[in-house]
Design an enzyme around this catalytic site. Structure first.
Site, PDB file in Angstrom:
ATOM      1  N   SER A 144      39.753  39.181  40.178  1.00 33.29           N
ATOM      2  CA  SER A 144      40.026  39.895  41.369  1.00 33.29           C
ATOM      3  C   SER A 144      38.966  40.807  42.053  1.00 33.29           C
ATOM      4  O   SER A 144      37.778  40.437  41.956  1.00 33.29           O
ATOM      5  CB  SER A 144      41.371  40.555  41.307  1.00 33.29           C
ATOM      6  OG  SER A 144      41.768  41.011  42.497  1.00 33.29           O
ATOM      7  N   ASP A 303      37.628  40.064  48.561  1.00 29.62           N
ATOM      8  CA  ASP A 303      37.234  40.277  47.286  1.00 29.62           C
ATOM      9  C   ASP A 303      36.934  39.037  46.767  1.00 29.62           C
ATOM     10  O   ASP A 303      36.946  37.840  47.248  1.00 29.62           O
ATOM     11  CB  ASP A 303      38.500  41.008  46.459  1.00 29.62           C
ATOM     12  CG  ASP A 303      39.795  40.219  46.413  1.00 29.62           C
ATOM     13  OD1 ASP A 303      39.697  39.169  46.980  1.00 29.62           O
ATOM     14  OD2 ASP A 303      40.588  40.646  45.315  1.00 29.62           O
ATOM     15  N   ASP A 305      38.090  36.855  44.466  1.00 31.09           N
ATOM     16  CA  ASP A 305      38.841  35.611  44.634  1.00 31.09           C
ATOM     17  C   ASP A 305      39.582  35.379  45.810  1.00 31.09           C
ATOM     18  O   ASP A 305      40.550  34.440  46.026  1.00 31.09           O
ATOM     19  CB  ASP A 305      39.917  35.572  43.257  1.00 31.09           C
ATOM     20  CG  ASP A 305      41.076  36.661  43.478  1.00 31.09           C
ATOM     21  OD1 ASP A 305      40.520  37.920  43.803  1.00 31.09           O
ATOM     22  OD2 ASP A 305      41.926  36.470  42.936  1.00 31.09           O
ATOM     23  N   ASP A 307      41.952  36.892  47.667  1.00 31.60           N
ATOM     24  CA  ASP A 307      43.292  37.039  47.898  1.00 31.60           C
ATOM     25  C   ASP A 307      43.645  38.537  48.463  1.00 31.60           C
ATOM     26  O   ASP A 307      44.778  38.646  48.841  1.00 31.60           O
ATOM     27  CB  ASP A 307      44.169  37.000  46.514  1.00 31.60           C
ATOM     28  CG  ASP A 307      43.790  38.070  45.454  1.00 31.60           C
ATOM     29  OD1 ASP A 307      42.703  38.997  45.589  1.00 31.60           O
ATOM     30  OD2 ASP A 307      44.402  38.150  44.207  1.00 31.60           O
TER      31      ASP A 307
END
Length: 573
Positions: A144, A303, A305, A307
């Site tokens: 993340s 960020d 990834d 999400d």
């Protein structure tokens, strides 16, 4: 097994790659102890840790062990589950591709099909892929928004949400039963691709996801008139957002989008930022620089990834204001409900969902539109469970879900936080306020004036290693057993213990909570301020959440400062 025995086991493995052996041999005693004293645990969203040698680190052996456990879980569900397979995606971090393809090879050794992306893709696209291909599970290799030293491994259920508690507990059991991660078998990669056990995904799946994104924006005519030339700066912070966000914005009609090109390069070292965390204003430095050059109205950052999304808005003096996750959530909720009300499409059984540590401002907004707010435990899988419940019962229609940690979901074709969806809707909201001669900052002010001045603060304290875990437990025990009766000279009106599943009011009356058990304590004060304490599920942290409401923003912020000081004093006693 002691940590010393674990170290010897690793050193005597003939399969240990040179890079891990050299790292292990160079460790001092304290580092070895931290790396081997325990196994990396599954938390609210899988496991996450430092990259490196050790059972308490993330590496090919820990990933193989986790995937072997997942394979056994899939096998327990029968042959049909094995044929449905597992979707796998990964971000731009060190070893992410290796971890993803090794996971596929472990699954293939069990005869379990997998769908693996050809290159990095966002977490929300992985969630979509699980659902679209009817996979029995999903794996997302990501840490993340953590710094470059970290990587992680998140497991998804067949609904596309993070694996729910029952299956997660079963998976943990299977993983713990694997005594020797060095013995986990891998199928040959080439043979598995040739046989169809491993299918490589790419543009065809991107196109399907982008097609679903066409329904995110509520008012295309508004975008055509006020959004087309609105100046937006977007940065993917060296991550997966570059794969889709630029295309999604163009598809929606936002034509004046500037990309921070130096941060559009996938870089596992995140070399232009100290940490690729869009919650932090420091991550916006280059976006702000470009924003000033092009006179941008709004800055957006995702960020690694993709999400989570961060938002900054230009103020009257030309500076940029970094919005909090709760403020972004309030803006989105207000706009969704108002736009649907104006269009006559707001259902009578509209529902929103948020985590128990997110702002009550959005609850007040929901109630003002006749919508119902559902509070769930931290972890987006609990919001995904609510969506599934709504669809199965038909009692409510999902409109929006969020967590204060910058995670939002508008349309449930994904069942996790989706920063690509949020980017599109925040851009539309900025266009809406622009149509009124206002900015997002003005929008926040309007919401405060209507619903009250809400302020929130999240404090994360890192406590690593064996000593850190003990200190976190000590702090939780202290609050659970000996919490003061008041904070900021205001009585505690309600104490919620989500581990014991009790809600105790100021008179000592106890009611049963209905959530699954979780190690969280929440204290609501007589003036509707509250604070909560919880250990992070995936990181060596304990988190304190403080929320207040006042007649002015400065009054609310003063309350936060007072409560924070008293928490620090209590913890330090």
């Amino acid at each position: 097994m002691t940590y010393q025995e674990n170290v010897e086991k690793w050193l005597h493995s003939t399969d240990l790659p040179d890079y891990l052996r050299q790292e292990l041999e160079a460790m001092d005693k304290k580092t070895k102890e931290d790396a081997f004293y325990t196994n990396l645990e599954f938390g609210t969203a899988g496991m996450r840790g430092y990259i490196g040698a050790g059972t308490n680190r993330i590496n090919i052996y820990v990933v193989r062990q986790a995937t072997e456990g997942l394979a056994k879980l899939v096998e327990s569900k029968g042959e049909e589950a094995k044929k449905r397979g597992v979707a796998i995606a990964y971000d731009s971090r060190h070893f992410s591709p290796e971890f993803a393809f090794e996971s596929a090879q472990v699954l293939a050794a069990h005869g379990i099909k997998s769908y693996v992306f050809e290159s990095l893709r966002p977490t929300p696209e992985l969630s979509f892929t699980v659902r679209h291909y009817g996979a029995i599970a999903g794996i997302m290799v990501t840490a993340s928004h953590n710094p470059k030293e970290f990587n992680g491994y998140k497991v998804y259920g067949e609904d596309g949400g993070q694996m729910p508690p029952a299956d997660a507990d079963a998976l943990t059991g299977y993983i713990r039963a694997i005594e020797d991660p060095f013995a986990v078998q891998l199928a040959d990669l080439g043979e598995s691709k040739a046989s169809g056990l491993i299918t490589i995904l790419g543009e065809e799946t991107d196109a399907l996801y982008l097609e679903e994104l066409k329904d995110i924006n509520i008012n295309p005519e508004l975008i055509k008139e006020f959004g087309r030339d609105m100046k937006i700066v977007y940065t993917p912070l060296h991550g997966t957002g570059e794969m889709l966000a630029r295309r999604a914005l163009a598809q929606a009609g936002f034509e004046s989008v500037q990309i921070v090109e130096s941060q559009a390069v996938a870089d596992p070292n995140f070399s232009t930022v100290a940490s690729p965390n869009p919650e932090s204003q420091a991550a916006f430095a280059l976006a702000e620089e470009l924003g000033r050059q092009v006179d941008a109205d709004v800055l957006l950052a995702t960020d690694p990834d993709a999400d989570r999304v961060g938002v900054e808005v230009r103020q009257a003096d030309g500076s940029y204001w970094n919005l909090s996750g709760n403020q972004i959530g309030a803006l989105i909720a207000k706009y969704i409900l108002e736009a649907h009300k104006q269009a006559g499409t707001l259902p009578k059984n509209a529902a929103l969902a948020k985590s128990i540590v997110s702002t009550e401002l959005v609850t007040k907004i929901a109630e003002s539109y006749g919508a119902t707010m559902f509070n769930v435990l931290t972890g987006f899988k609990f919001i995904a469970e609510k969506i599934q419940e709504f669809e199965e019962t038909g009692n409510y229609i999902y409109m929006f879900g969020f967590e204060e940690s910058f995670g939002y979901l508008i349309k449930p074709f994904v069942r996790d936080k989706d920063a690509i969806q949020a980017v599109l809707l925040v851009a539309e909201i900025a266009a809406y306020y622009r149509s009124r001669g206002l900015t997002l900052a003005d929008g926040i002010d309007e919401i405060f004036k209507e619903y009250g001045y809400f302020a929130e603060k999240t404090i994360s304290v890192i406590l690593s290693g064996m000593d850190g875990a003990a200190e976190i437990k000590k702090i939780m025990d202290k609050f659970r057993d000996n919490a003061p009766s008041q904070f900021n000279s205001t009585a505690i009106a309600l104490t919620e213990d989500f581990q014991e599943l009790t809600a105790t009011d100021g008179q000592g009356h106890v009611e049963k909570l209905t959530t699954p058990p979780s190690n969280v304590l929440k204290y609501t004060l007589a003036d509707d301020s509250w604070f909560a304490v919880r250990p992070s599920g995936t990181e060596p942290k304990i988190k304190f959440y403080i929320a207040t409401v006042g007649e002015t923003l400065s009054e609310a912020e003063e309350k936060i400062a007072n409560i924070e000081a008293e928490i620090n004093a209590f913890v330090g006693q």
